[in-house]
Scaffold this motif. Sequence first.
Motif, short mmCIF file in Angstrom:
data_model
loop_
_atom_site.label_atom_id
_atom_site.label_comp_id
_atom_site.label_asym_id
_atom_site.label_seq_id
_atom_site.Cartn_x
_atom_site.Cartn_y
_atom_site.Cartn_z
N MET A 181 -10.98 46.41 125.41
CA MET A 181 -11.98 45.32 124.93
C MET A 181 -11.15 44.78 123.81
O MET A 181 -10.42 45.63 123.15
N PRO A 182 -11.04 43.47 123.46
CA PRO A 182 -10.20 42.98 122.57
C PRO A 182 -10.65 43.54 121.11
O PRO A 182 -11.86 44.13 120.87
N ASP A 183 -9.99 43.17 120.10
CA ASP A 183 -10.15 43.58 118.65
C ASP A 183 -11.23 42.97 118.01
O ASP A 183 -12.04 43.52 117.24
N VAL A 184 -11.64 41.65 118.44
CA VAL A 184 -12.78 40.88 117.75
C VAL A 184 -13.60 40.25 118.65
O VAL A 184 -12.96 39.41 119.45
N HIS A 185 -14.80 40.14 118.51
CA HIS A 185 -15.83 39.12 119.22
C HIS A 185 -16.36 38.40 118.06
O HIS A 185 -16.95 38.95 117.03
N LEU A 186 -16.36 36.94 118.25
CA LEU A 186 -16.80 35.93 117.40
C LEU A 186 -17.84 35.13 118.16
O LEU A 186 -17.56 35.01 119.30
N VAL A 187 -18.73 34.66 117.52
CA VAL A 187 -19.56 33.48 117.99
C VAL A 187 -19.71 32.69 116.86
O VAL A 187 -19.97 32.75 115.72
N TRP A 188 -19.13 31.20 117.16
CA TRP A 188 -19.00 30.36 116.20
C TRP A 188 -19.74 29.11 116.29
O TRP A 188 -19.39 28.64 117.63
N ASP A 189 -20.79 28.69 115.97
CA ASP A 189 -21.73 27.59 116.34
C ASP A 189 -22.04 27.81 117.65
O ASP A 189 -21.88 26.78 118.34
N GLY A 190 -22.48 28.96 118.25
CA GLY A 190 -22.73 29.06 119.65
C GLY A 190 -21.87 29.24 120.63
O GLY A 190 -21.91 29.19 121.99
N LEU A 191 -20.55 29.21 119.87
CA LEU A 191 -19.34 29.35 120.94
C LEU A 191 -18.77 30.76 120.91
O LEU A 191 -18.17 31.16 119.95
N PRO A 192 -18.98 31.57 121.93
CA PRO A 192 -18.56 33.10 121.68
C PRO A 192 -17.12 33.15 122.49
O PRO A 192 -16.75 32.56 123.58
N PHE A 193 -16.48 34.02 121.55
CA PHE A 193 -14.93 34.26 122.20
C PHE A 193 -14.29 35.56 121.68
O PHE A 193 -15.03 36.14 120.49
N TRP A 194 -13.51 35.89 122.34
CA TRP A 194 -12.92 37.46 122.16
C TRP A 194 -11.37 37.11 121.42
O TRP A 194 -10.78 36.14 121.96
#
Length: 103
Positions: free
Chosen positions: A1-14
């Motif tokens: 699993m990657p280092d960071v999971h982000l959700v930016w204004d409803g846009l989820p990404f790793w």
Amino acid sequence: MPDVHLVWDGLPFWMELKVANSNAIKLSPHQVAWNMAYWARGGANFFLVKRAKERDILLFGGDQGPEVLEQGCLAPCVLRVDSPASLFCALRPVLEGILRPAP
């Protein structure tokens, strides 16, 4: 699993975070496989590489693991920027293109 999971204004990404002191980017076979599989299923994920000497930031798509492993920093990147602020300004359209494709 990657280092960071982000959700930016409803846009989820790793993001898998790396620092490159030379052209080589160290990725494990597991990192390449996970990112390829996630991308193939419509996910948004990236390899984010900070080049120490050049002081720029390279962003590679999750589907580019084999190229990044083989070519390192010379692999074609999605984005090349000079600061985190520039990265986030340029990243949003990339994310929207992946997660909200035009009809």
